[in-house]
Every structure is written in structure tokens, then in C-alpha cells.
Design an enzyme around this catalytic site. Structure first.
Site, PDB file in Angstrom:
ATOM      1  N   LYS A  96      -7.428  18.945  -4.915  1.00  0.00           N
ATOM      2  CA  LYS A  96      -6.545  17.675  -4.472  1.00  0.00           C
ATOM      3  C   LYS A  96      -5.726  18.246  -3.136  1.00  0.00           C
ATOM      4  CE  LYS A  96      -2.543  15.459  -5.898  1.00  0.00           C
ATOM      5  NZ  LYS A  96      -2.977  13.828  -6.204  1.00  0.00           N
ATOM      6  N   HIS A 138      -6.247   2.880   1.681  1.00  0.00           N
ATOM      7  CA  HIS A 138      -5.296   4.188   1.969  1.00  0.00           C
ATOM      8  C   HIS A 138      -6.146   4.172   3.168  1.00  0.00           C
ATOM      9  CE1 HIS A 138      -3.128   3.315  -1.593  1.00  0.00           C
ATOM     10  NE2 HIS A 138      -3.709   4.151  -2.732  1.00  0.00           N
ATOM     11  N   ASP A 148       0.973  -1.229   0.393  1.00  0.00           N
ATOM     12  CA  ASP A 148       0.066   0.000  -0.031  1.00  0.00           C
ATOM     13  C   ASP A 148       1.198   0.855  -0.151  1.00  0.00           C
ATOM     14  OD1 ASP A 148      -1.656   2.265   0.838  1.00  0.00           O
ATOM     15  OD2 ASP A 148      -3.250   1.243   1.646  1.00  0.00           O
ATOM     16  N   HIS A 149       0.930   1.303  -1.206  1.00  0.00           N
ATOM     17  CA  HIS A 149       2.599   2.509  -1.433  1.00  0.00           C
ATOM     18  C   HIS A 149       2.053   3.451  -0.397  1.00  0.00           C
ATOM     19  CE1 HIS A 149      -0.043   4.838  -3.873  1.00  0.00           C
ATOM     20  NE2 HIS A 149       0.355   5.904  -3.983  1.00  0.00           N
ATOM     21  N   LYS A 167     -13.371  12.252  -6.975  1.00  0.00           N
ATOM     22  CA  LYS A 167     -12.745  12.497  -8.808  1.00  0.00           C
ATOM     23  C   LYS A 167     -13.412  14.227  -8.805  1.00  0.00           C
ATOM     24  CE  LYS A 167     -10.074   8.926  -9.442  1.00  0.00           C
ATOM     25  NZ  LYS A 167      -8.189   8.875  -9.128  1.00  0.00           N
ATOM     26  N   GLU A 186      -9.574  14.770  -5.070  1.00  0.00           N
ATOM     27  CA  GLU A 186      -8.845  14.548  -6.270  1.00  0.00           C
ATOM     28  C   GLU A 186      -9.831  15.775  -7.012  1.00  0.00           C
ATOM     29  OE1 GLU A 186      -6.037  11.674  -7.837  1.00  0.00           O
ATOM     30  OE2 GLU A 186      -7.422  10.803  -7.372  1.00  0.00           O
TER      31      GLU A 186
END
Lengths: 353, 500
Positions: B357, B256, B193-194, B352, B232
Site C-alpha cells: 500500500k 484523486h 475529493d477527500h 488493488k 493497495e
């Protein structure tokens, strides 16, 4: 990069400080996205005649610019203070959604007689609560002494010193109450990291207790880096080093390890162009060896196993260059390396006068 | 010599065992934008192990040199360091390529031969297999690696790194877990999970557990509610194929945002190691009841204005199926049912084509119990709010009440700010650099464990079911707006969303 500038002849520290504050207020009023960097103060004391060279090095440290740099240019015969202050911004016009980090720089032209009281000039110009680093590449120990109480870190470069023992002794003296960042030590960092990695696999780690010889190759003026590297090995592995003796340009000696003695050699490499180390070879009593040498794209690693089998790799890594080393020095001022002081003590044992 | 290498103390770059890294999906978008540049950055900084090889796998047939050219172009375009020609050439020399379909068992035999050929005589290199493919291939790659004996740990460590999403619902996650765990042990599995590799996310732990001043307030007695936002301003771009299947809930909330929630709510671990940190995170997840349908909002963006330009609604985006009911906005109200957090609403929102953002956590404290000051003529005293911002301006901001200069005692909120950009010299490494290095070193602290994934899906699965059953209507919101108005009700009385 954009810049705003203020200058005044025959000025005072109070006027310089007020000018900096005004420059920052003006810039912040234009857009709140202009935010002053608040990392550390760097005070640099230089001979005015050679200031350009130091300024060029400071310009090239890339992202490791200090937040406030105070450059004191010492000029023989000068009686008054002239000053120039500037703000430099990442973006001339703020980019929406992004901070434009602002760095401050002050240059003060002063005379030698100002140095003893330098603290009264510099102290008002330091950002409170930030670490203060002093760098005096052209000597001026009296100036550094004057600032000692106001700083936490002193930046040195034992490479190039006329007498290595004197340079290491000076570093030890500063280390009594300041954190010392010695660029000579930082030049040995990639070598220390790679040697640690070479002996990290358990089957190789056993060899650390059997090291019988260490040879460090270095540029002729960089024996301080070589001594600190050996001092690091000695202090990490519990060796008691003896004083090295000169054999021509090469220094040789021994260290007493737990089981046996270790032969130490510091060997200058005449053709080497950049300061620092050129190569390291570590041999063990059972016939293993690891050699690291500079090569394109990193370090060339040659390992020989006890059965005589030889393996060669390139350990990847980009050269940091002299600007990169200085930038690394600035960055290290905010860290604390617990291995430097023991390495310095062991190096001093080897390079006793 | 001691079990611990005495030479590593004080070093910033710790030794990484010799490794052959195999990337499945090596010519895909993630590899080109993130993985290959991350590997170059590690090489540039001298962080790769001295013996390192990379094998690229994808379906298309091509030569090693063709793959190297792709890698070179990706690195030049996306690396955060200007490539050093010598380092780049030396890294590219370590690259090789094998083209085969991921379900082609013979391809894995070729891969095994290639991996073994790279071993130094008598000293096998560790193996790491990075699955950067479409999720439907994760299972088949894992089982076929095992069938080819590439999970064999004799003489070397073997690790498999799996990209998200790990499953598309609880059942598929469990099915995938079962398949993968027949081939690899849990300690060999590194689920990416970056977000966990981001410096600012890791800083949440430092912020909470290295500062004594916040911990006494960090509970239901002082905290009114928490808002976690990941918005975002862009649309789905060219990702319609993936996004229409996933939706906002699976894309960001299940992984996340629940991870952010865990780091915010977890108890202090006794030590910062993979077991203890992940044990504490799992306890948080297991204390969250799945939200009732009424505590969720789903929305889809319609035509609107973004950046001054009229932009298309989701249904008009290229590749989106006609009449798609996929949510591009999701908001949930969760509660962590434990001693510390009971009764504190934690609201999550993501979407979105929103106004801006931003990824942030806003912790709102309760108001002061008694107001001694007059509030007329000023905005007045507002509750303290602590904002942890992950992007775009990484940092921490604390909203305080302060006196407005003047003869009267008037108060207005001010911000006390810490910004990474002004306070640290270093450029943050990319999340993937840290995660790849940790996986090669065998440190799984920043990876998601199997029981975490299971607990995450256990929270989200009932929401998916309710949404699929039509229990929650699909709201619409104008592109460029703050999201659907229906989300306002999630916060409860006298609370409002922070403006994006």
C-alpha cells in the site's frame, strides 16, 4: 513505549553526547524504522527536590513530547555532574511500513555553581538546527541568562507568580531577543477564540466599536491570564488602558476607546480549582452582551441582544488540563503569534506597579 | 468597525458561522467511519461553531435517540480523540434524525420545518447539506431540496456538499451538473475529493511554492518523467457491488490521481484562494490530451499470494459477477501539453491487491550530462529522484548520489529524508475534519469545481470508451505482485517503475 538507558556518575557533557549518539546508532542499526524525532530541544532547569512534579507534567504532554529534552536538576551542595540518558520509542518492535519515532531525554544532576556556565554543559547536548526552548519553572534566572544566546524560545508561566507586574515585566524583558511562550497567555486562548467568534457575524461585529465594559473572572492566582486577555482586547481594538486599581481582591480601571471609555474588571473567583480564566463578560453601550463561562463539555455562552432577548448555548470543547497546556506551550514554540507582544504591552499598562 | 474582524488575527481556530448541517445517508458507512467522528473531533478541539446542529437523514425510520446511539458508537470506535464524555454528550444533544426516502417530497417539508425550528429567532443559521449517499440520489436530493425551498439564501448561506463520484462518465457528470446547477449556484456546491483534505497533499503546494530551490528545476529541461502511484495491498473486500461498477479508473484515477497531477504541475497561483488555485488546476487538466489506447493498461488480479497467504483472484471475490471484465488495475501515460511540461511523460498507476500500500509521486530528474567518476565497483550514479509520499509514511525523500567511504571514488544513491512523523509534533487532522470545516466557513479552495470535474472526465472518458470497445485487452496479474507486465512499456526505453 520502550526505552533504552545509559547512566554515569561524575560525567562530562562530551560523554553524555557520545552516549546519546551511541544509543541512537545502536537502535538504528537494529532497524532503520527507528528514526529520531527532530522537532525541538527543550532544556528544563528545576530544583532537584521538585523535579518529580515537573517530570510528571512532561510525561503527560502526550504527542507534544520534545524530540530532545535536557532536564537539569539543581541540587544544593553538589559539585559533580551525574547524568542519565534514555531513548524512548513509539514501538518496541517496529511495525512494518511505519516509522518508530524515537525521543531522547537527558537528566543531569548539577550544583548551583554550575548554573553560570550552564551553556557549556547544555550546548553540546542540543541537536543542531532545531529550535531550542528553555523552561525554568523554579526561577534560576541566572541559568536562563546563561542559555539565552543558545535558545530561541523561553517558556514561562506568569500564572502563580508572586507579583503579576513583575512576571509581565520579566516576560517583556525575555521578549527582547527570545520568543516568549507564556502559559498564562495560552490559558486565555479558548476565550479569545470564542469571543472572536461571538463578534464575527457582521451584525455583531459592529458592537466591537461600542464595548463599554469587560469583566474577566479568574482563579485568584491567574490575574496574569486575565490581564493578558484584556490586553489582547485593548491592543486589537485600539484601546489605551489605564492602570487598574485594587478594590479588595478585584482590580478595576478604564481604557480609552475611540468613542468612549471601557470599564475593565478583573475579578478573582475563590472557588475555582484549575488555573486560568473562569468567565468573561463583554457589554456594549447599546445594551448587548456576551458572557462565556466554564461549563461541562465546553463554555456556556449567554448572549443578550439590545432588545433584551437572551440566548444560551454550550460552545463545545474538551478541557486541555494542565498537561495539555504545557503540551500546547511546546507546540506553540514552533509558531509565532503576532498578537502576544501587543497584548503583553497593554497588560503591563494595566498592571503597572 | 472594519469589515475584517480584528479579533481573529493570530488565532489558529477561525470563527465558523452558526450552521445546521444535514447529512443524507447519516447511517451509512462513510458517515459512521468518517463524518460523525470528524464532527466529534472538531467539537473536542473547540472548532465547531457555537450554534451547531446536525440532522441525520436516511431511509430507515428511527428515533433521535436511536440515531444518537449509532453516532455514539461510531464516534467511540473511530474518533482519533478519546471521547470526553461531557463533550460527546453535549454534541449528541445537538443531533436529531428524520427518516424518509430521498425521493419523498414530503420528507423535505419535514426537513425544512426541522431546520427552521433550529434557527435562533431572527437569526437563521447557515444550512449545509452533505450528500453522503449513493450517487444516483445526488440529483434528486438537490432538486427536491430546492423544491422545498431549502436552497433559499435569504438570511443565511446555503451549501451543498457532494461526495464522489460526481458522475460515472462525462455525459453523466454533465447531466448531474445540469441538474444540481438548476437548484444551487456553483459557489454553493462543494464537491468532495477527500485527498485534497489530506495534509500531505496540501503540503505539495507548500513544498513547491515555499522553497525556491525546486522551482527552477520544475520543468521539461530537468525532469525526465513523473510516476504517480496509488496502490493497495488489499482486495475489494465487501465493496464488490460498488467496485465492479466503478473499476480502478473511475475509483481513483479520474479524481484523486488527476488532482495530485494538477498540484504537481500547476503554475504558482498569485494567491492561495479558491478561485486562483482552482483556475490553475483547470489549466493543467485542459492541457492534457486524452491518452491513446496504447498509452493505457488495464488489469485484473488473479489468485496469488499476499502477506504469505494465498488469496483469491478478483473473479472469485464475493459478489463479483461471473466473467466480470472490471479493471482492478489501471495505468495511463499522460502528457501536459504546455510550455513547462511538454514532452515529459507522467505515468499514473493504481491497483488493488498489489505488493504494497503506497501513495506517492516520484519525480525523476534527467541524468547528469557528463560523468567524471568511475562507476565500476559500485551501483553508480543514478538520476536524482524526488519522492513525495502521501501514505503510509508521509514525507519527502530526495535520492542523491554520494561517495561510498573508502579509497576509491565510488558512488551510490542515498536518501535524504523528511518525515512528518519525526518533524512535526501535531497529529494531522483527518481530511474530513478540514473539509467539513472549510465547507461551513465557505472556503472552497480544497473542493473540486464544476469545470475541473468536466475536464477530468474529458480525459478519462475516451479511455473508458476504448476499454469498453475492447481496444485494450484486460491483462491479469497475480495478487500480491507489482501489477501486470504490460504496464512496463508505458514508461518508454531506459525507464522502469519504482518498486512498490
Amino acid at each position: 513505549m520502550a526505552e533504552e538507558v545509559w547512566a554515569e556518575r561524575d560525567t562530562t557533557p562530551g560523554a553524555i553526547e557520545a552516549a546519546l549518539r551511541e544509543l541512537l546508532n545502536q537502535r538504528h542499526a537494529i532497524d532503520e524504522a527507528f528514526a529520531p524525532a527532530r522537532v525541538l530541544n527543550l532544556v528544563v532547569i528545576v530544583d532537584a527536590a521538585y523535579a518529580g512534579e515537573v517530570e510528571n507534567r512532561l510525561e503527560a504532554v502526550g504527542r507534544y513530547h520534545p524530540s530532545r529534552t535536557v532536564l537539569c536538576k539543581v541540587e544544593a551542595g553538589r559539585r559533580s555532574l551525574d547524568a542519565w540518558a534514555s531513548l524512548a520509542f513509539d514501538d518496541a518492535v517496529p511495525v512494518p511500513g511505519r516509522l518508530s519515532v524515537t525521543r531522547e531525554r537527558v537528566e543531569i544532576s548539577l550544583g548551583p555553581h554550575h548554573l553560570r556556565g550552564l551553556a557549556t554543559i547544555v550546548d553540546p547536548l542540543l541537536v543542531s538546527d532545531l529550535a531550542t526552548v528553555i523552561w525554568s519553572p523554579h526561577g534560576h534566572d541566572d541559568a536562563v541568562q546563561a542559555l539565552r544566546r543558545h535558545a530561541q524560545v523561553v517558556l514561562l508561566d506568569s500564572v502563580g507568580a508572586d507579583a503579576v507586574d513583575g512576571a509581565l515585566a520579566a516576560a517583556a524583558e525575555w521578549a527582547r531577543d527570545l520568543y516568549v511562550v507564556d502559559l498564562a497567555w495560552l490559558r486565555s486562548t479558548p476565550w479569545r477564540e470564542r469571543l472572536a467568534a461571538a463578534f464575527d457575524p457582521p451584525e455583531w461585529r459592529r458592537g466591537l466599536g461600542e464595548i463599554s465594559a469587560v469583566t474577566v473572572r479568574h482563579r485568584a492566582d491567574s490575574s496574569a491570564s486575565a490581564a493578558l486577555f484584556c490586553g489582547w482586547l485593548a491592543s486589537r481594538l485600539g484601546w489605551r488602558p489605564e492602570t487598574l486599581t485594587a478594590h479588595g481582591d478585584t482590580l478595576r480601571g478604564r481604557a480609552r476607546a475611540r468613542r468612549d471609555e471601557v470599564a475593565l474588571t478583573l475579578e478573582p473567583v475563590p472557588e475555582m480549582t484549575s488555573p486560568g480564566l473562569s468567565g468573561v463578560t463583554v457589554q456594549t453601550a447599546s445594551g448587548e452582551s456576551v458572557a462565556l463561562d466554564r461549563a461541562p463539555g465546553g463554555l456556556r455562552s449567554v448572549r443578550v441582544r439590545r432588545d433584551g432577548m437572551r440566548s444560551v448555548w454550550t460552545v463545545l470543547g474538551a478541557s486541555r488540563g494542565e498537561s495539555g497546556i504545557l503540551g500546547e506551550g511546546v507546540r506553540q514554540a514552533l509558531l509565532r503569534d503576532p498578537t502576544y507582544a501587543p497584548a503583553l504591552a497593554a497588560a503591563r499598562e494595566m498592571i503597572a506597579s | 468597525m472594519a469589515d475584517v474582524n480584528p479579533l481573529v488575527e493570530g488565532l489558529e481556530r477561525l470563527p465558523v458561522p452558526p450552521t445546521t448541517l444535514t447529512i443524507f445517508g447519516a447511517t451509512g458507512d462513510l458517515a459512521k467511519r468518517k463524518l460523525l467522528p470528524a464532527l466529534y473531533n472538531l467539537a473536542h478541539e473547540g472548532s465547531l461553531p457555537e450554534r451547531f446542529n446536525l440532522i441525520g437523514i436516511s431511509r430507515r425510520p428511527q428515533t433521535d435517540d436511536e440515531f444518537r446511539q449509532i453516532a455514539r458508537e461510531a464516534i467511540v470506535e473511530h474518533s482519533r480523540h478519546d471521547p470526553d464524555p461531557d463533550v460527546l454528550d453535549a454534541l449528541l444533544e445537538r443531533l436529531s434524525y428524520i427518516g424518509f426516502s430521498f425521493d419523498d417530497a414530503e420528507g423535505y417539508v419535514r426537513l425544512r420545518a426541522a431546520v427552521e425550528a433550529l434557527d435562533a429567532a431572527g437569526e437563521p443559521l447557515n444550512r449545509a447539506f452533505y450528500l453522503s449517499t449513493a450517487p444516483e440520489y445526488f440529483g434528486i436530493i438537490a432538486t427536491t431540496l430546492a423544491a422545498a425551498g431549502l436552497n433559499d439564501e435569504s438570511g443565511a448561506e446555503v451549501r451543498v456538499i457532494i461526495e464522489k463520484p460526481f458522475g460515472t462518465d462525462l455525459a453523466s457528470a454533465r447531466a448531474l451538473q445540469e441538474v444540481v446547477s438548476t437548484s444551487f449556484r456553483e459557489r454553493q456546491i462543494y464537491r468532495i475529493d477527500h485527498y485534497l483534505g489530506k495534509e500531505t497533499v496540501q503540503n505539495m503546494l507548500a513544498f513547491r511554492f515555499a522553497n525556491a530551490m525546486f522551482e527552477p528545476l520544475w520543468n521539461r529541461n530537468y525532469i525526465d518523467h513523473v510516476q504517480i502511484t496509488a496502490s493497495e495491498d488489499i482486495g475489494i473486500g465487501t465493496r464488490a457491488g460498488y467496485y465492479d461498477q466503478a473499476g480502478a479508473l473511475r475509483d481513483l484515477v479520474q479524481n484523486h490521481m488527476l488532482q495530485l497531477l494538477c498540484l504537481l504541475c500547476m503554475e504558482p497561483p498569485a494567491a492561495f484562494d479558491s478561485k486562483q488555485v482552482r483556475d490553475e488546476k483547470v489549466k493543467v487538466l485542459q492541457a492534457i490530451r486524452p491518452p491513446a489506447p496504447g498509452a493505457t493498461v488495464r488489469g485484473q488480479y488473479a489468485t496469488g499470494v499476499s502477506g504469505g497467504e494465498e488469496v483469491a483472484g478478483y473473479l472469485d471475490e464475493e459478489g463479483v459477477p461471473e466473467g466480470s471484465a472490471t479493471e482492478t488495475y489501471a495505468a495511463l501515460r499522460l502528457e501536459v501539453d504546455n510550455w513547462r511540461w511538454s514532452g515529459v511523460p507522467i505515468v499514473l498507476r493504481t491497483g488493488k491487491r498489489l505488493a504494497r500500500k503506497v501513495t506517492e509521486i516520484a519525480v525523476q530528474l534527467k541524468p547528469v550530462p557528463h560523468m567524471a567518476f568511475q562507476t565500476d565497483g559500485s551501483v553508480g550514479v543514478e538520476p536524482n529522484q524526488l519522492i513525495l509520499t502521501m501514505q503510509p509514511d508521509e514525507g519527502v525523500s530526495l535520492r542523491l548520489g554520494a561517495k561510498i567511504p573508502g579509497a576509491r571514488m565510488r558512488i551510490r544513491p542515498v536518501a535524504m529524508e523528511f518525515r512528518y512523523g519525526t518533524t512535526f509534533l501535531s497529529q494531522s487532522p483527518e481530511a474530513y475534519e478540514r473539509l467539513i470545516l472549510d465547507a461551513m466557513r465557505g472556503d472552497s479552495t480544497l473542493f473540486t469545481r464544476g469545470d475541473e470535474v468536466d475536464a477530468q472526465w474529458s480525459i478519462i472518458d475516451p479511455v473508458l470508451d476504448a476499454w469498453r470497445a475492447g481496444d485494450v485487452p484486460l491483462a491479469t496479474y497475480a495478487a500480491g505482485s507489482e501489477g501486470p507486465a504490460e504496464a512496463d512499456a508505458l514508461l518508454g526505453e531506459n525507464r522502469s517503475w519504482r518498486s512498490l
